[in-house]
Design a protein around this motif. Structure first.
Motif, mmCIF file in Angstrom:
data_model
loop_
_atom_site.group_PDB
_atom_site.id
_atom_site.type_symbol
_atom_site.label_atom_id
_atom_site.label_comp_id
_atom_site.label_asym_id
_atom_site.label_seq_id
_atom_site.Cartn_x
_atom_site.Cartn_y
_atom_site.Cartn_z
ATOM 1 N N ALA A 270 -11.370 0.238 4.852
ATOM 2 C CA ALA A 270 -10.239 -0.114 5.905
ATOM 3 C C ALA A 270 -10.071 -1.603 5.822
ATOM 4 N N ALA A 271 -10.671 -2.288 4.780
ATOM 5 C CA ALA A 271 -10.241 -3.954 4.823
ATOM 6 C C ALA A 271 -8.742 -4.045 4.090
ATOM 7 N N PRO A 272 -8.039 -4.635 4.860
ATOM 8 C CA PRO A 272 -6.646 -4.681 4.655
ATOM 9 C C PRO A 272 -6.227 -5.432 3.374
ATOM 10 N N SER A 273 -7.184 -6.411 2.959
ATOM 11 C CA SER A 273 -6.927 -7.148 1.759
ATOM 12 C C SER A 273 -7.212 -6.147 0.341
ATOM 13 N N LEU A 274 -8.066 -5.228 0.609
ATOM 14 C CA LEU A 274 -8.533 -4.243 -0.502
ATOM 15 C C LEU A 274 -7.477 -3.254 -0.491
ATOM 16 N N THR A 275 -6.980 -2.558 0.753
ATOM 17 C CA THR A 275 -6.104 -1.809 0.878
ATOM 18 C C THR A 275 -4.871 -2.177 -0.054
ATOM 19 N N SER A 276 -4.312 -3.624 0.282
ATOM 20 C CA SER A 276 -3.245 -4.249 -0.291
ATOM 21 C C SER A 276 -3.264 -4.237 -1.649
ATOM 22 N N ALA A 277 -4.499 -4.537 -2.238
ATOM 23 C CA ALA A 277 -4.745 -4.642 -3.548
ATOM 24 C C ALA A 277 -4.577 -3.261 -4.335
ATOM 25 N N ARG A 278 -5.200 -1.950 -3.507
ATOM 26 C CA ARG A 278 -4.792 -0.720 -4.048
ATOM 27 C C ARG A 278 -3.229 -0.506 -4.185
ATOM 28 N N ILE A 279 -2.732 -0.961 -3.252
ATOM 29 C CA ILE A 279 -1.261 -0.699 -3.074
ATOM 30 C C ILE A 279 -0.466 -1.300 -4.168
ATOM 31 N N GLN A 280 -0.907 -2.365 -4.613
ATOM 32 C CA GLN A 280 -0.293 -3.326 -5.473
ATOM 33 C C GLN A 280 -0.332 -2.461 -6.871
ATOM 34 N N SER A 281 -1.632 -2.244 -7.080
ATOM 35 C CA SER A 281 -2.041 -1.617 -8.417
ATOM 36 C C SER A 281 -1.439 -0.495 -8.469
ATOM 37 N N ALA A 282 -1.384 0.455 -7.612
ATOM 38 C CA ALA A 282 -0.622 1.829 -7.599
ATOM 39 C C ALA A 282 0.808 1.814 -7.861
ATOM 40 N N LYS A 283 1.648 0.413 -7.259
ATOM 41 C CA LYS A 283 2.843 0.132 -7.527
ATOM 42 C C LYS A 283 3.120 0.045 -9.193
ATOM 43 N N ALA A 284 2.401 -1.125 -9.478
ATOM 44 C CA ALA A 284 2.403 -1.530 -10.666
ATOM 45 C C ALA A 284 2.024 -0.276 -11.801
ATOM 46 N N ALA A 285 1.085 0.607 -11.378
ATOM 47 C CA ALA A 285 0.897 1.611 -12.228
ATOM 48 C C ALA A 285 2.097 2.990 -12.035
ATOM 49 N N GLY A 286 3.118 2.619 -11.255
ATOM 50 C CA GLY A 286 3.821 3.874 -10.873
ATOM 51 C C GLY A 286 3.215 5.072 -10.317
ATOM 52 N N LEU A 287 2.205 4.955 -9.692
ATOM 53 C CA LEU A 287 1.157 6.028 -9.244
ATOM 54 C C LEU A 287 1.113 5.971 -7.499
ATOM 55 N N GLU A 288 2.199 5.962 -6.902
ATOM 56 C CA GLU A 288 2.196 5.779 -5.370
ATOM 57 C C GLU A 288 1.681 7.247 -4.920
ATOM 58 N N THR A 289 0.828 7.085 -4.048
ATOM 59 C CA THR A 289 0.369 8.314 -3.187
ATOM 60 C C THR A 289 1.219 8.569 -2.153
ATOM 61 N N GLU A 290 1.254 9.838 -1.581
ATOM 62 C CA GLU A 290 2.121 10.160 -0.612
ATOM 63 C C GLU A 290 2.122 9.081 0.567
ATOM 64 N N GLU A 291 0.613 8.704 1.050
ATOM 65 C CA GLU A 291 0.277 7.867 2.183
ATOM 66 C C GLU A 291 0.899 6.167 1.694
ATOM 67 N N MET A 292 0.987 6.049 0.553
ATOM 68 C CA MET A 292 1.630 4.673 0.347
ATOM 69 C C MET A 292 3.144 4.807 0.226
ATOM 70 N N LYS A 293 3.784 5.652 0.121
ATOM 71 C CA LYS A 293 5.029 5.725 0.033
ATOM 72 C C LYS A 293 5.546 5.493 1.531
ATOM 73 N N GLN A 294 6.613 4.619 1.436
ATOM 74 C CA GLN A 294 7.208 3.906 2.741
ATOM 75 C C GLN A 294 8.648 4.877 3.098
ATOM 76 N N GLN A 295 8.445 5.683 4.100
ATOM 77 C CA GLN A 295 9.559 6.536 4.358
ATOM 78 C C GLN A 295 10.619 5.895 5.179
ATOM 79 N N THR A 296 11.468 5.088 4.272
ATOM 80 C CA THR A 296 12.550 4.532 4.952
ATOM 81 C C THR A 296 13.838 5.084 4.626
ATOM 82 N N ASN A 297 15.015 4.629 5.563
ATOM 83 C CA ASN A 297 16.406 5.343 4.875
ATOM 84 C C ASN A 297 16.935 4.097 4.720
#
Length: 573
Positions: A270-297
């Protein structure tokens, strides 16, 4: 607990500075005895940094206050032992406690405003702590106060010493408290949520400063915090508390990378900073999970457009050029339909003033706020009343934003009654629907705000904001007063509601870790002006401005190296 030679610790003397063994702490209430801390073991060696982590009510602050002999009310150590430098301290006399406090064990308390006397000058208050601990002779107190304030990172210390707490910013007040805590050069400093009320950049400066001071002085530090990212970054050893017990303890990185207890696993997740680190790593690795994808138009039209917004205030008692304070300076940005735009900046950057003008609670000095193309900056009377249905707000403090005299039913029903929506029976049905929506039981209707936790109150505040089916919600620091786990629940709730109800959010915050989890677009403000804006991914990946980079780098725990599996939130076998 940590022994000398443990990985992730510096070399310590063999003898512990503080040794708590099977400590139990109880409070006597009208209904009987309540055991707040149950069998805590904690060892701190000279020069070591340890953090106790846990939610509100986990017993972490109670444990710290027992070390200082400052248990509130009917609190008593009812079992176990607390040894400081090999001597038992649970049975000290009031005079012996006075000799120990300040000179041997220092404290930096949580809330600088309520821990500084508002009618005494800062220098007088630090001077008092020097005199109480017989640190210097009376004729040298003033000189030593200036040295301590400079040491705490406050320039122009002689002038600062003559000022009152209300003339200091939050960060400056916290520095003054650090100066007081370290005035007598204690061997152990207890820092109880020392930066929870501060902006991330100020927080980083304060913690860096505290770290270098304590390192130079050889002081051991015990951090009390609910922020796992901060604890892991600043302490060599972590102790996780839950419901009065220690559920896990060990070297910080070891616990972060491989938490054993289910509660610690939940905290790490749940820690926001660690979740943030995970999102950053996933973006860098090009491995976004569905949860991380931002559904924007990307093509969604703008619901709100702020153009060349300026707000000036008259400064009371000032003259000439200083009489006018330009709090918001030519601000322009848009908020796309169905998206979350985060307005980010330190305290005093002007972000809340912008939010108040968007909500039509403040008139702009110049510029305009457009809602679907209509200028709403100067709406009055009925037009303004109708606009209120389309735009609602959730404030920072769930304790201050609900009327304590109103039942939960009446809190949520009030906007419906004001706008004459439905009859009593229909309103009752709507309140029940809203409680379902924010995952609160319908039985909560009959309760009052003081019977609810902070997270539950914030759910009620969200339900009330949604009562009139608005299109836009302004969330003003809506999760900053909450514990990590509760914060995580509320963030998930507002994300789910956004998708369900096609809501548009303007999120006012200083917390970049939270922004990383929920924002589509970011507008960065500094000293009243916009310094950078764009899609969240682009700003986090390539911030153009040094100020933005500082804000991102200051998020505690964001730069902690987790293993690849942990970074992506995957199970590592």
């Amino acid at each position: 607990m940590t022994k000398p030679g443990d990985k992730n610790t510096q070399s310590f003397n063999d003898k512990p500075l503080l040794d708590m063994r099977d400590v139990k702490i109880s409070f006597t209430s009208s209904t009987g005895v309540v055991e707040a801390v149950r069998g805590v073991n904690l060892t701190i060696y000279p020069g070591q940094s340890v953090a106790i982590v846990g939610e509100s009510g986990s017993g972490k602050s109670t444990t710290a206050m027992a070390i200082l002999g400052l248990l509130p009310g009917t609190g008593k150590v009812t079992g176990g032992s607390i040894e400081f430098e090999g001597k038992e301290i649970t049975n000290l006399s009031p005079k012996q406690w006075q000799e120990l406090r300040g000179s041997e064990i220092g404290l930096v308390p949580q809330d600088p405003m309520s821990n500084l006397n508002p009618v005494w000058r800062i220098g007088t208050q630090i001077g008092e702590s020097l005199k109480a601990n017989h640190v210097v002779e009376n004729n040298k107190v003033e000189e030593r106060v200036s040295e301590l304030l400079e040491e705490a990172g406050l320039p122009d210390a002689k002038r600062r010493a003559k000022q009152y707490p209300h003339e200091f910013s939050g960060g400056m007040r916290q520095r003054a408290l650090i100066a007081m805590g370290l005035a007598a050069r204690p061997k152990l400093l207890i820092a109880d949520e020392p930066t929870s009320a501060l902006d991330v950049t100020v927080q980083k400066r304060i913690l860096d400063h505290l770290e270098s001071l304590t390192r130079d002085l050889g002081t051991a530090v015990l951090f009390i915090t609910h922020d796992l990212g901060l604890a892991a970054e600043r302490a060599q050893h972590l102790v996780v508390m839950h419901r009065g017990r220690v559920v896990e303890s060990g070297p910080s990185l070891q616990i972060l990378r491989n938490p054993q207890h289910p509660y610690t696993q939940r905290l790490v997740k749940a820690a926001p900073s660690l979740t943030s680190a995970r999102i950053q790593s996933a973006k860098a690795a090009g491995l976004e999970t569905e949860e991380m994808k931002q559904q924007t138009n990307e093509d969604a039209g703008e619901v709100i457009r702020v153009e060349n917004l300026v707000k000036e205030f008259d400064v009371r008692g000032a003259r000439g050029g200083e009489k006018i304070l330009r709090a918001v300076d030519n601000v322009t940005f848009g908020v796309r339909k169905g998206s979350t735009t985060a307005l980010v900046g330190e305290s005093g950057s002007g972000k809340s003033t912008v939010a108040n003008m968007v909500l039509n609670l403040l008139d702009p000095t110049s510029g305009k706020v457009l809602y679907k193309g209509q200028n709403i900056s100067h709406l009055k009377g009925k037009e303004q009343f109708h606009m209120r249905r389309k735009m609602q707000v959730v404030f920072q403090n769930p304790y201050g934003s609900l009327d304590p005299m109103y039942s939960i039913y009446r809190c949520i029903e009030e906007p419906l009654a004001l706008h004459k929506v439905g009859n009593r029976k229909q309103r009752e049905k709507r309140v029940a629907e809203l409680l379902d929506m924010v995952s609160m039981p319908r039985s909560a209707m009959r309760r009052y705000p003081n019977e609810l936790s902070g997270g539950q109150r914030q759910r009620i505040a969200i339900a009330r904001a949604l009562a009139l089916n608005p299109e836009v919600l302004v969330l003003d620091e809506a999760v900053s007063a909450l514990d990590v786990l509760v914060q995580d629940q509320i963030l998930r709730l507002i994300t789910d509601l956004q998708h369900e109800l096609d809501l548009t959010y303007l999120f006012i915050t200083h917390d970049l870790a939270v922004v990383r989890q929920c924002a589509d677009d970011i507008v960065v403000m500094k000293k009243g002006a916009v310094v950078e804006q764009g899609p969240a991914d682009a700003i986090f990946a390539h911030p153009r401005e040094d100020y933005t980079r500082d804000l991102i780098d200051s998020v505690p725990g964001l730069n902690i190296e987790l293993g690849v599996g942990e970074e992506l939130g995957l199970d590592v076998k």
